[in-house]
Motif scaffolding. Structure first.
Motif, PDB file in Angstrom:
ATOM      1  N   ILE A  39       9.515  14.947 -12.200  1.00  0.00           N
ATOM      2  CA  ILE A  39       9.853  14.024 -11.171  1.00  0.00           C
ATOM      3  C   ILE A  39       8.914  14.449 -10.020  1.00  0.00           C
ATOM      4  N   ARG A  40       8.724  15.855  -9.831  1.00  0.00           N
ATOM      5  CA  ARG A  40       8.000  16.420  -8.769  1.00  0.00           C
ATOM      6  C   ARG A  40       6.496  15.962  -8.797  1.00  0.00           C
ATOM      7  N   GLU A  63       6.507  12.083  -7.782  1.00  0.00           N
ATOM      8  CA  GLU A  63       6.773  12.119  -6.297  1.00  0.00           C
ATOM      9  C   GLU A  63       5.216  12.143  -5.725  1.00  0.00           C
ATOM     10  N   THR A  95       2.832   9.094  -6.720  1.00  0.00           N
ATOM     11  CA  THR A  95       3.346   7.783  -6.134  1.00  0.00           C
ATOM     12  C   THR A  95       3.076   7.837  -4.509  1.00  0.00           C
ATOM     13  N   PHE A  96       2.898   9.140  -3.893  1.00  0.00           N
ATOM     14  CA  PHE A  96       2.918   9.224  -2.521  1.00  0.00           C
ATOM     15  C   PHE A  96       1.510   9.139  -2.131  1.00  0.00           C
ATOM     16  N   ILE A 117      18.507  14.740  -3.968  1.00  0.00           N
ATOM     17  CA  ILE A 117      17.217  15.358  -4.424  1.00  0.00           C
ATOM     18  C   ILE A 117      17.699  16.804  -4.419  1.00  0.00           C
ATOM     19  N   PRO A 132      16.625  19.149 -11.960  1.00  0.00           N
ATOM     20  CA  PRO A 132      15.500  18.273 -11.057  1.00  0.00           C
ATOM     21  C   PRO A 132      15.011  17.075 -11.830  1.00  0.00           C
ATOM     22  N   GLU A 133      15.996  15.873 -11.277  1.00  0.00           N
ATOM     23  CA  GLU A 133      15.475  14.686 -11.905  1.00  0.00           C
ATOM     24  C   GLU A 133      15.542  13.551 -11.015  1.00  0.00           C
ATOM     25  N   LEU A 134      15.928  13.819  -9.851  1.00  0.00           N
ATOM     26  CA  LEU A 134      15.889  13.038  -8.816  1.00  0.00           C
ATOM     27  C   LEU A 134      14.682  13.353  -7.797  1.00  0.00           C
ATOM     28  N   GLY A 135      14.245  12.493  -7.203  1.00  0.00           N
ATOM     29  CA  GLY A 135      12.618  12.534  -6.332  1.00  0.00           C
ATOM     30  C   GLY A 135      12.638  11.234  -5.519  1.00  0.00           C
ATOM     31  N   ALA A 136      11.878  11.559  -4.588  1.00  0.00           N
ATOM     32  CA  ALA A 136      11.520  10.426  -3.636  1.00  0.00           C
ATOM     33  C   ALA A 136      10.112   9.932  -3.908  1.00  0.00           C
ATOM     34  N   THR A 137      10.122   8.755  -4.685  1.00  0.00           N
ATOM     35  CA  THR A 137       8.662   8.608  -5.265  1.00  0.00           C
ATOM     36  C   THR A 137       8.372   7.310  -4.113  1.00  0.00           C
ATOM     37  N   ALA A 138       6.829   7.179  -3.860  1.00  0.00           N
ATOM     38  CA  ALA A 138       6.145   6.218  -2.922  1.00  0.00           C
ATOM     39  C   ALA A 138       6.108   6.952  -1.562  1.00  0.00           C
ATOM     40  N   ARG A 139       5.891   6.022  -0.716  1.00  0.00           N
ATOM     41  CA  ARG A 139       5.927   6.409   0.889  1.00  0.00           C
ATOM     42  C   ARG A 139       6.292   5.676   1.801  1.00  0.00           C
ATOM     43  N   GLY A 172      15.077   8.047  -6.484  1.00  0.00           N
ATOM     44  CA  GLY A 172      15.562   7.679  -8.062  1.00  0.00           C
ATOM     45  C   GLY A 172      14.826   8.789  -8.918  1.00  0.00           C
ATOM     46  N   THR A 173      14.769   8.490 -10.084  1.00  0.00           N
ATOM     47  CA  THR A 173      14.261   9.101 -11.230  1.00  0.00           C
ATOM     48  C   THR A 173      12.891   8.746 -11.656  1.00  0.00           C
ATOM     49  N   TYR A 174      12.414   7.547 -11.133  1.00  0.00           N
ATOM     50  CA  TYR A 174      11.104   7.049 -11.226  1.00  0.00           C
ATOM     51  C   TYR A 174      11.180   6.400 -12.714  1.00  0.00           C
ATOM     52  N   VAL A 175      11.516   7.156 -13.803  1.00  0.00           N
ATOM     53  CA  VAL A 175      11.574   6.299 -15.028  1.00  0.00           C
ATOM     54  C   VAL A 175      13.199   6.251 -15.214  1.00  0.00           C
TER      55      VAL A 175
END
Lengths: 206, 684
Positions: A73-74, A77, A80-81, B154, B164-171, B178-181
């Motif tokens: 997930i890192r 992140e 996608t940023f 997160i 560590p499965e949750l994250g902040a994707t995009a900006r 979310g978890t992205y996948v």
């Protein structure tokens, strides 16, 4: 994530591996996660080189996470940023039109229109039916002095207008790759039509 | 200490504190969303703005600003008020106005702080952002449009849960948590995400649209679905327990609660035994109390004491176990055993069977050896404590048993008891690591004791602890990690075979003629002798009730006042939150009533009198909520010898279904379907 087909697997090829060795050498042990950006870039370039579509599939991000010993997930992140990483397949030529104020004032709308006309693409982030072109709207690419800018893959084409855009895309379609830089022939970002100041200075010939 | 003045109040705070902590020390409330005492500082919600004198004239995020000597902080100036109102207005720009249909309503930080610190309205007239909901599995429901991106979830999943499965994707506008996948969260602590989410983005899926917080009657109690002794709050409406939340106890669970303990609550109203049943002509028929008692009395007549036995299960309170033990001794029987799984626990000395280091003590350890234990499955909050210790750095870990993801790296040094001998004589390299450690810990799981050579393993583990210096006068590093909430209490009050008494194995296979099962369902009921008359006293229709000849309906842990002793030996009391259903009664009362029926009345008519008897049986029952820590005074280990070899097998096959309550819970069944892969389990 929009719908697209993910490749089943991803492995870095020899060319990428040679670069990765150099990149990893820059970071001390335990800090290898710092290499995530260069590795994402290498993955995207390898995809472009091998498949003709420069993007980063999920399997590549998972491979990078594994190599750098960080949770997947890192990597998602980070990838996608940064908008420079394509999270879905793109065409052979990734048309990145700058529409930020200076380019817009200098006619980026005409460049966009010409791109749409030449490629048949309706919206942003879409790929033409022939798979050659993807259009992306980007924010300022930092070349305002030669606005408007149309970035194709890594290269800037500057001082664009409708006619030069059409000519550029036609050339790309023919398999040619025109000279990068200002299409009006100006030298770097010097004034159009030659120098306008310091014209009286005479430098002795060396 | 650093001297800071907050709104004219002088406080001394430790160096390294942040301004927000200084404000709290002064008793000044500072609104916050992203800041959480147990998580790393993110500083991204900007709600905790304060003004600091002699600093640049701007509001500071107090959670991310360290204190300095002589700092003067203001939290009530016009600048602070305006800044916080502005932040709140920005937060609400993309937050939907759906409080009437939001489960967080009434206990929502955003609601409360918008009232306390926000403007009266919004100047925003454009379209709001909408975010697609994520599927995080059967426990956590998401309404991601409500997310204010505080990133608490997160940080929790990475730092506390270790998954560590949750994250902040995009900006920017496109940023999503979310978890992205698409995947279900794999943590056993995922329910805590619901608690730490300051808005209604993460809410409880099983509890959705069930109740409002102000409708609930709240009762402080203790969890019994594992042996940690987690402090809980039982929320009930009318006769129904609707949800269970954690209660703060720094020494046990901090403020967390494991998923099984939180979400098994719907198992409390399914498959319940709400009246007596008596077997007639091979099938169970409903009966009254007199009928049931008469049936048992009839069977007991003429049966010698040594042909009567009692087994206590995993969820029993100490009061009912003592009442049953007293009843058995009145009937002349010494056949009592609370180790229904057959674990070779030695009741000779208390330190042989408790988690001596204590859960909070894990934070002082610097080397840990796990013996046949998977704390992540057996006691998720103990595992969270080990993770916390590991994250602090310098902890060395090794494990003997099955390879498992414990959320922190563990060196696997073997799969069976053979390694213990090498560790005890110092020939194994990890023995040196333990020896060099100032505070070494040995944690023995039930998987290592539920074996034919369990007693030998226990003795060998004690020997390892002694050899590496874990049995000091100041530091007791020998620990038994239990999986059953009733076990330590049962051992404390001596619910083990008396002189000449039979153990569980002896009572099965026709060893007794009348067998009293007090909530004992984890025994192999097919091994009970065909002619054995079985009395099942309990609250769920499970394995024990299916085999029973008489069923006496008891109370579940939310329906009785009971004393429980956790794996670390902490004596705690659960409280009655709702009344038992139908004819069911509190268990000690059933036993007291039956003793009266037999005209051999137990000498207590009130729970207070029974508790006084508990304290005379073992004085530890007087140490309510207090856990004094002892060093090891006697290095002599438990009796037991002989290691037969063979790999340790996990004690818990499926974390989500370990007892009658969680097996009756549809939510736990959904979790089992979503997560659990069958694991070969340790048998006696």
């Amino acid at each position: 994530m929009t719908e697209h087909t993910e490749p089943a697997s991803f492995a870095f090829d020899d060319e990428s591996e040679a670069r990765i060795t150099k990149v990893m050498a820059k970071y001390p042990a335990g800090k290898q996660a710092s290499a995530v950006l260069p590795l994402l870039d290498l993955a995207q370039r390898q995809m472009g080189r091998v498949t003709g579509s420069a993007w980063v599939p999920k399997v590549a991000m998972d491979e990078i996470a594994r190599r750098l010993d960080m949770p997947p997930i890192r990597v998602y992140e980070v990838a996608t940023f940064y908008l420079m990483f394509n999270m879905q397949p793109v065409g052979t030529y990734h048309l990145q039109v700058c529409t930020t104020t200076p380019c817009w004032l200098r006619g980026s709308d005409q460049v966009v229109e010409a791109c749409r006309k030449a490629t048949g693409i309706k919206g942003w982030k879409e790929t033409s039916a022939d798979g050659l072109f993807t259009m992306t709207e980007v924010e300022c690419v930092g070349a305002c002095v030669n606005a408007p800018i149309l970035q194709v893959n890594d290269d800037f084409f500057e001082d664009m207008d409708a006619a030069s855009t059409e000519a550029l895309l036609a050339a790309l379609r023919r398999g040619e790759y025109p000279k990068v830089g200002s299409v009006t022939g100006r030298q770097t970002s010097a004034p159009e039509g030659g120098p306008t100041t310091l014209t009286t200075l005479n430098f002795p010939a060396e | 200490m650093v001297k800071v003045t907050v709104d004219g109040i002088d406080v001394d705070v430790p160096p390294g504190s942040n301004v927000l902590q200084a404000c709290e020390a002064a008793g000044i409330e500072v609104p916050r969303f992203c800041y959480h005492e147990r998580l790393s500082v993110a500083g991204n919600c900007r709600m905790c703005l304060v003004e600091i004198e002699k600093a640049p004239p701007k509001p500071f995020a107090s959670c991310a600003y360290p204190v300095n000597e002589g700092m003067v902080v203001h939290t009530d100036t016009p600048m602070v008020k305006k800044a916080r109102a502005g932040v709140m207005e920005f937060l609400l720009i993309n937050h939907p106005l759906d409080c009437p249909i939001c489960d967080q309503g009434g206990e929502c930080d955003l609601q409360d702080q918008a009232v306390g610190y926000g403007r009266d309205g919004s100047r925003y007239t454009e379209a709001k952002r909408a975010v697609k909901d994520k599927d995080l599995g059967p426990l956590v429901k998401t309404v991601m449009t409500r997310c204010i991106q505080c990133t608490r979830c997160i940080r929790f999943s990475a730092e506390i849960a270790g998954t560590p499965e949750l994250g902040a994707t995009a900006r920017g506008e496109g940023m999503e948590v979310g978890t992205y996948v698409q995947k279900a969260l794999t943590s056993e602590l995922s329910g805590n995400l619901i608690d730490i989410c300051p808005v209604g983005a993460l809410t409880s899926k099983p509890y959705q649209f069930v109740a409002r917080p102000w409708e609930l009657k709240k009762t402080d109690s203790v969890d019994v679905l594992d042996a940690v002794g987690t402090n809980i709050r039982v929320d009930a409406r009318g006769p129904e327990v609707l949800r269970i939340l954690p209660r703060l106890n720094e020494d046990v669970n901090e403020e967390w609660l494991a998923d099984k303990s939180r979400f098994s609550v719907d198992g409390l109203k399914r498959r319940r035994l709400d009246s007596c049943w008596v077997r007639r002509d091979g099938s169970l028929v409903k009966a009254g109390w007199e009928e049931a008692f008469a049936a048992i009395e009839g069977k007991l007549k003429g049966v010698a004491g040594e042909r009567i036995g009692a087994i206590a299960g995993d969820l029993c309170d100490a009061e009912s176990m003592l009442a049953l033990k007293d009843l058995m001794s009145r009937l002349g029987s010494a056949n009592t055993d609370c180790r229904q799984d057959g674990a070779a626990l030695d009741a000779a000395r208390r330190e042989f069977y408790i988690f001596n280091t204590s859960i909070a003590g894990i934070e002082e350890a610097d080397a840990i050896l796990l013996v046949g234990s998977n704390p992540r499955r057996e006691a998720p909050l103990v595992n969270a404590r080990i993770l916390k210790r590991w994250r602090a750095g310098g902890l060395k870990l090794a494990s003997i048993g099955t390879v498992a993801d414990l959320t922190y790296p563990v060196e696997m040094i073997g799969d069976g008891p053979a390694v213990l001998a090498a560790l005890a004589d110092g020939s194994h390299p990890f023995a040196a690591v333990l020896k060099a450690a100032k505070h070494p810990m040995v944690i023995v799981g039930q998987g290592a004791l539920r074996r034919d050579d369990g007693a030998g393993v226990l003795a060998a583990a004690w020997a390892v602890a002694g050899a590496v210096g874990a049995l000091g006068a100041e530091w007791h590093g020998f620990n038994v990690l239990h999986t059953a909430a009733a076990r330590v209490g049962g051992l404390d009050l001596g619910f083990v075979p008396g002189p000449g008494g039979k153990s569980v194995a002896g009572m099965l296979g026709g060893g007794v003629d009348v067998l009293w099962l007090l909530g004992a369902d984890e025994i192999d009921t097919s091994r009970i002798g065909a002619n054995t008359f079985v009395v099942y006293q309990g609250h769920h229709g499970d394995a024990g009730a299916a085999r029973a000849d008489v069923i006496l309906p008891g109370a579940a842990y939310t329906e009785k006042n009971g004393t429980y002793v956790s794996t670390e030996g902490r004596v705690q009391r659960g409280q009655l939150a709702v009344y038992p259903p139908g004819e069911a009664r509190e268990d000690w009362k059933i036993l007291r009533a039956f003793s009266g029926w037999l005209v051999k009345p137990l000498p207590y008519d009130t729970i207070e009198a029974l508790r006084a008897r508990l304290e005379t049986v073992n004085p530890v029952f007087a140490r309510l909520d207090i856990l004094p820590r002892f060093g090891c005074s006697d290095a002599a280990g438990p009796a037991g010898a002989g290691l037969t070899g063979g790999a340790f097998r996990p004690a818990v096959a499926n974390y989500y279904q370990t007892d009658v309550i969680s097996r009756a819970s549809p939510t736990m069944a959904a979790c089992t379907a979503a997560y659990a892969a069958p694991v070969a389990v340790a048998a006696e």
